[in-house]
Design an enzyme around this catalytic site. Structure first.
Site: not given
Ligand code: NI
Length: 168
Positions: A46, A51, A94-95, A136-137, A140
């Site tokens: 995701g 991000q 998480c990226l 999660h997304e 953000h």
């Molecule tokens: Ni993330």
């Protein structure tokens, strides 16, 4: 399509509240295509627009397994309209926080409303990994990160580590 640089902590951009998308135009479609390519290349399941530095309420997700066909999901202005009672514990990554995993308990089922690539309002109910990824997304979009689920001590330790790595 192009792979965009992914912003990592402690960049304050990640704490911004993202604004709704007003209309699904060519720019929005292009952004989602680039986000998908960026997510697949990372690889991750995701990615939220913030991000890659775009403070818009746009999310891409694909929780399909490696040996399965890709099933990209593009969510514009997603909103949670229902959460299940049962919870699910999952170690999330998480990226924007490479090599850190945080065990988080979230509702096992989630129902969302969102705008799709065609500009149509959709409703989706999900469970398992997809439900976790959606929550999660969506976090953000409100500037919330997985490290916020940790104690202040642990969170500060991780932030310090990333600050130090960026200086070196
Ligand atoms: Ni993330």
């Amino acid at each position: 399509m192009s792979i965009l640089p992914i912003i990592t902590i402690p960049d304050p951009v990640l704490r911004k509240i993202s604004e709704p998308v007003e209309r699904v135009d060519a720019q929005t479609l292009r952004l989602m295509d680039d986000m998908l390519e960026t997510m697949y290349a990372a690889p991750g399941v995701g990615l939220a627009a913030i991000q890659v530095g775009v403070p818009r309420r746009v999310v891409v997700i694909d929780t399909s397994e490696e040996d399965e066909e890709k099933s990209p999901l593009c969510l514009i202005n997603p909103e949670i309209v229902g959460l299940g009672q049962k919870t699910r514990l999952y170690e999330e990554g998480c990226l924007s926080i490479p090599d850190v995993r945080v065990e988080i308990e979230r509702p096992e089922m989630v129902t969302i409303r969102y705008i799709d690539r065609e500009g149509q309002l959709q409703e989706l109910s999900a469970d398992g990994l997809l439900a976790t990824a959606i929550q999660h997304e969506l976090d953000h979009l409100d500037g919330q990160l997985i490290i916020d689920f940790l104690s202040r001590l642990k969170r500060d330790m991780i932030i310090r580590k990333f600050k130090k790595a960026k200086r070196e």
